[in-house]
Design a protein around this motif. Structure first.
Motif, PDB file in Angstrom:
ATOM      1  N   SER A  58       0.903  -1.328   0.135  1.00  0.00           N
ATOM      2  CA  SER A  58      -0.050   0.126   0.143  1.00  0.00           C
ATOM      3  C   SER A  58       1.002   1.177  -0.116  1.00  0.00           C
ATOM      4  O   SER A  58       0.461   2.438  -0.312  1.00  0.00           O
ATOM      5  N   GLY A  59       2.083   0.906   0.424  1.00  0.00           N
ATOM      6  CA  GLY A  59       2.972   2.182   0.572  1.00  0.00           C
ATOM      7  C   GLY A  59       2.915   2.998   1.785  1.00  0.00           C
ATOM      8  O   GLY A  59       3.523   4.130   2.070  1.00  0.00           O
ATOM      9  N   LYS A  60       1.896   2.548   2.630  1.00  0.00           N
ATOM     10  CA  LYS A  60       1.714   3.341   3.949  1.00  0.00           C
ATOM     11  C   LYS A  60       2.150   2.575   5.144  1.00  0.00           C
ATOM     12  O   LYS A  60       2.127   3.283   6.203  1.00  0.00           O
ATOM     13  N   LYS A  61       2.807   1.383   5.006  1.00  0.00           N
ATOM     14  CA  LYS A  61       3.618   0.897   6.268  1.00  0.00           C
ATOM     15  C   LYS A  61       4.994   0.805   5.664  1.00  0.00           C
ATOM     16  O   LYS A  61       5.252   0.436   4.490  1.00  0.00           O
ATOM     17  N   ARG A  62       5.973   0.678   6.485  1.00  0.00           N
ATOM     18  CA  ARG A  62       7.410   0.834   6.193  1.00  0.00           C
ATOM     19  C   ARG A  62       8.216   0.106   7.361  1.00  0.00           C
ATOM     20  O   ARG A  62       7.830   0.310   8.476  1.00  0.00           O
ATOM     21  N   ILE A  63       9.268  -0.379   6.925  1.00  0.00           N
ATOM     22  CA  ILE A  63      10.478  -0.732   7.722  1.00  0.00           C
ATOM     23  C   ILE A  63      11.499   0.043   7.307  1.00  0.00           C
ATOM     24  O   ILE A  63      12.022   0.332   6.318  1.00  0.00           O
ATOM     25  N   ILE A  64      12.245   0.735   8.405  1.00  0.00           N
ATOM     26  CA  ILE A  64      13.388   1.500   8.188  1.00  0.00           C
ATOM     27  C   ILE A  64      14.510   0.786   8.700  1.00  0.00           C
ATOM     28  O   ILE A  64      14.701   0.824   9.857  1.00  0.00           O
ATOM     29  N   VAL A  65      15.484   0.578   8.262  1.00  0.00           N
ATOM     30  CA  VAL A  65      16.825  -0.218   8.392  1.00  0.00           C
ATOM     31  C   VAL A  65      17.818   0.760   8.296  1.00  0.00           C
ATOM     32  O   VAL A  65      18.336   0.944   7.124  1.00  0.00           O
ATOM     33  N   ARG A  66      18.325   1.663   9.333  1.00  0.00           N
ATOM     34  CA  ARG A  66      19.378   2.838   9.334  1.00  0.00           C
ATOM     35  C   ARG A  66      20.418   2.587  10.084  1.00  0.00           C
ATOM     36  O   ARG A  66      20.373   2.695  11.022  1.00  0.00           O
ATOM     37  N   ALA A  67      21.772   2.310   9.653  1.00  0.00           N
ATOM     38  CA  ALA A  67      22.864   2.083  10.215  1.00  0.00           C
ATOM     39  C   ALA A  67      23.621   3.534  10.605  1.00  0.00           C
ATOM     40  O   ALA A  67      23.177   4.437  10.029  1.00  0.00           O
ATOM     41  N   LYS A  68      24.321   3.427  11.700  1.00  0.00           N
ATOM     42  CA  LYS A  68      25.164   4.873  11.981  1.00  0.00           C
ATOM     43  C   LYS A  68      26.352   4.957  10.890  1.00  0.00           C
ATOM     44  O   LYS A  68      26.652   6.348  10.729  1.00  0.00           O
ATOM     45  N   GLU A  71       8.771  -7.061  15.902  1.00  0.00           N
ATOM     46  CA  GLU A  71       9.537  -8.008  16.644  1.00  0.00           C
ATOM     47  C   GLU A  71      10.946  -7.457  16.676  1.00  0.00           C
ATOM     48  O   GLU A  71      11.946  -8.074  16.684  1.00  0.00           O
ATOM     49  N   GLY A  72      11.023  -6.194  16.433  1.00  0.00           N
ATOM     50  CA  GLY A  72      12.456  -5.647  16.390  1.00  0.00           C
ATOM     51  C   GLY A  72      13.258  -5.795  15.296  1.00  0.00           C
ATOM     52  O   GLY A  72      14.508  -5.760  15.349  1.00  0.00           O
ATOM     53  N   PHE A  73      12.763  -6.050  14.094  1.00  0.00           N
ATOM     54  CA  PHE A  73      13.521  -6.402  12.663  1.00  0.00           C
ATOM     55  C   PHE A  73      14.580  -5.167  12.526  1.00  0.00           C
ATOM     56  O   PHE A  73      15.596  -5.404  12.105  1.00  0.00           O
ATOM     57  N   GLU A  74      14.078  -4.056  12.549  1.00  0.00           N
ATOM     58  CA  GLU A  74      14.699  -2.728  12.179  1.00  0.00           C
ATOM     59  C   GLU A  74      16.081  -2.871  13.079  1.00  0.00           C
ATOM     60  O   GLU A  74      17.111  -2.814  12.517  1.00  0.00           O
ATOM     61  N   GLU A  75      16.066  -2.967  14.351  1.00  0.00           N
ATOM     62  CA  GLU A  75      17.287  -2.853  15.244  1.00  0.00           C
ATOM     63  C   GLU A  75      18.157  -3.981  15.032  1.00  0.00           C
ATOM     64  O   GLU A  75      19.463  -3.871  14.875  1.00  0.00           O
ATOM     65  N   GLU A  76      17.551  -5.251  14.867  1.00  0.00           N
ATOM     66  CA  GLU A  76      18.432  -6.432  14.599  1.00  0.00           C
ATOM     67  C   GLU A  76      18.995  -6.588  13.304  1.00  0.00           C
ATOM     68  O   GLU A  76      20.282  -7.156  13.311  1.00  0.00           O
ATOM     69  N   ALA A  77      18.639  -5.972  12.465  1.00  0.00           N
ATOM     70  CA  ALA A  77      18.855  -5.809  10.810  1.00  0.00           C
ATOM     71  C   ALA A  77      20.296  -4.958  11.001  1.00  0.00           C
ATOM     72  O   ALA A  77      21.195  -5.480  10.568  1.00  0.00           O
ATOM     73  N   VAL A  78      20.275  -3.798  11.661  1.00  0.00           N
ATOM     74  CA  VAL A  78      21.201  -3.126  11.848  1.00  0.00           C
ATOM     75  C   VAL A  78      22.450  -3.531  12.630  1.00  0.00           C
ATOM     76  O   VAL A  78      23.623  -3.651  12.216  1.00  0.00           O
ATOM     77  N   GLU A  79      22.055  -4.265  13.601  1.00  0.00           N
ATOM     78  CA  GLU A  79      23.092  -5.243  14.336  1.00  0.00           C
ATOM     79  C   GLU A  79      23.746  -6.427  13.793  1.00  0.00           C
ATOM     80  O   GLU A  79      25.019  -6.283  13.637  1.00  0.00           O
ATOM     81  N   TRP A  80      23.018  -6.885  12.864  1.00  0.00           N
ATOM     82  CA  TRP A  80      23.564  -8.012  12.021  1.00  0.00           C
ATOM     83  C   TRP A  80      24.609  -7.505  11.008  1.00  0.00           C
ATOM     84  O   TRP A  80      25.732  -7.841  10.839  1.00  0.00           O
ATOM     85  N   GLY A  81      24.098  -6.342  10.336  1.00  0.00           N
ATOM     86  CA  GLY A  81      25.325  -5.621   9.480  1.00  0.00           C
ATOM     87  C   GLY A  81      25.770  -6.177   8.360  1.00  0.00           C
ATOM     88  O   GLY A  81      26.411  -5.589   7.451  1.00  0.00           O
TER      89      GLY A  81
END
Length: 399
Positions: free
Chosen positions: A79-89, A348-358
């Motif tokens: 729909s373009g209305k929901k999103r996941i943001i994966v942003r590393a430092k 489930e915290g995918f955004e944070e864990e994806a950044v941590e996985w790296g």
């Protein structure tokens, strides 16, 4: 009148896989010649150019090839209305100009005394166990080993007896200026209705962006993305089109065998791409090293070329199988189910864990970590649970 030429190894195709393989052969004192059908290495361009920092470090090419540096991705629901943001430092990926990258590799190959013959299209091959003959327009090449690195959509791999990789999807991209976007973030657009088999994307390229789609009719899919998709609405009204780029993406996994008699296959011709994204350069350097080492031992010691297949799968099998399982599972979901998937991943915290996985290239660990959590949520939604389970079953049992 044709004349004959003899080489130890004939490399058909002057893309990154063929060039890196020839460079690795030169380090092992094996003579090779690269035959490229186009006049310029790196043309025509087909891919988005996004590679991980780890891949960047593994490839010997000029820094001038880097167009932009990427910290992460925004993944939008259908729909373009929901999103996941994966942003590393810090930067985790770069976007490269493939023309510059491939030209840099060609220069390095020639410095390594690899012969690169341009405007040389291989027309046919007579494949033998110890020597093969390749027919070109004006000459014949005899080679002890033939390395096929032409790309999956070309006819030559089939002439050499190799299968067609699964999951070849037509792609179309457009380079545009004037699109509102974050300079260090890639955008991914999910919709199995519009982009079956993969997704749409936006990749920053310095002062422009490359927007692309995969679909049976990519022109219609691209028009829908630019004109009707919520996540891009209002952002492309003043965009100025620079150029269109056609091509294909492979998401069906590698071939089971990479050798046949005295021939080997590399890169897109072998389906050596990431099933989750279609990217292939992540495997390029190690694949070239594995294939070159096996080739040298075949020529010098008579050892089997088939060890190239087994060594490659030992190196990448776990990650490729995990990515292929995920890709097939995702392909089986409706757009409504993809909307729910985005919600669950955020919870489930995918955004944070994806950044941590790296590591955007070796994805197996992250996939296996999240699979049980997703099933826990889906089991509460019977229609979605059975859809996911059937998709996973197809993923596990399909060859």
């Amino acid at each position: 009148m044709t004349h004959a030429q003899a080489v130890n190894v004939a490399v058909i195709g002057g893309g990154p896989y063929g060039l890196l393989y020839s460079i690795e052969l030169s380090k092992l004192s094996i003579q090779s010649a690269v035959f490229e059908e186009h006049e310029r290495i790196g043309e025509p361009e087909h891919c988005a150019g996004l590679i991980s920092v780890n891949t960047l470090k593994s490839l010997p090419f000029s820094e001038r090839a880097v167009l932009s540096r990427i910290k992460g991705a925004v993944i939008y629901s259908p729909s373009g209305k929901k999103r996941i943001i994966v942003r590393a430092k810090s930067h985790v990926a770069v976007v490269v100009d493939r023309k510059v990258l491939d030209s840099s590799l060609a220069e390095l190959a020639e410095e390594s005394e690899v012969a690169i013959l341009r405007k040389e299209k291989a027309l046919s091959i007579s494949l033998g166990r110890t020597q093969s003959k390749i027919l070109f327009k004006n000459h014949v090449v005899r080679a002890e080993v033939v390395a096929v690195a032409t790309g999956a959509a070309r006819s030559f791999p089939r002439l050499a007896g190799f299968s067609v990789p699964r999951g070849i999807i037509p792609a179309l991209q457009v380079d545009v200026k004037g699109v509102d976007h974050e300079e260090d973030m890639v955008e991914v657009y999910l919709s199995n209705k519009v982009f079956p088999g993969l997704f749409g994307w936006l990749v920053p390229r310095g002062d422009a962006v490359r927007i692309g789609v995969t679909a049976p009719n990519p022109l219609l899919a691209l028009k829908w993305l630019l004109d009707k998709y919520n996540a891009l609405r209002g952002r492309v009204n003043r965009a100025r089109v620079i150029s269109y780029i056609g091509g294909a993406v492979i998401t069906g996994g590698p071939l089971k065998e990479f050798t046949r008699l005295s021939a080997i296959v590399l890169g897109d011709s072998a389906g050596q791409t990431k099933p989750t994204t279609g990217g292939g350069l992540a495997f390029a350097r190690d694949t070239a090293r594995i294939a070159a080492k096996v080739t040298a031992e075949y020529l010098e010691e008579g050892l089997s070329l088939e060890r190239y297949t087994s060594t490659w799968w030992k190196t990448y099998g776990k990650d490729v199988r995990a990515m292929l399982t995920l890709r097939r599972a995702l392909n089986g979901l409706s757009d409504r189910e993809l909307e729910t998937l985005i919600e669950v991943l955020v919870k489930e915290g995918f955004e944070e864990e994806a950044v941590e996985w790296g590591d955007m290239d070796r994805q197996a660990g992250l996939i296996y970590r999240f699979a049980p959590r997703l099933l826990k949520h889906f089991i509460k939604k019977p229609h979605l649970f059975f859809s996911v389970i059937s998709s996973l079953a197809r993923a596990f049992f399909l060859p």
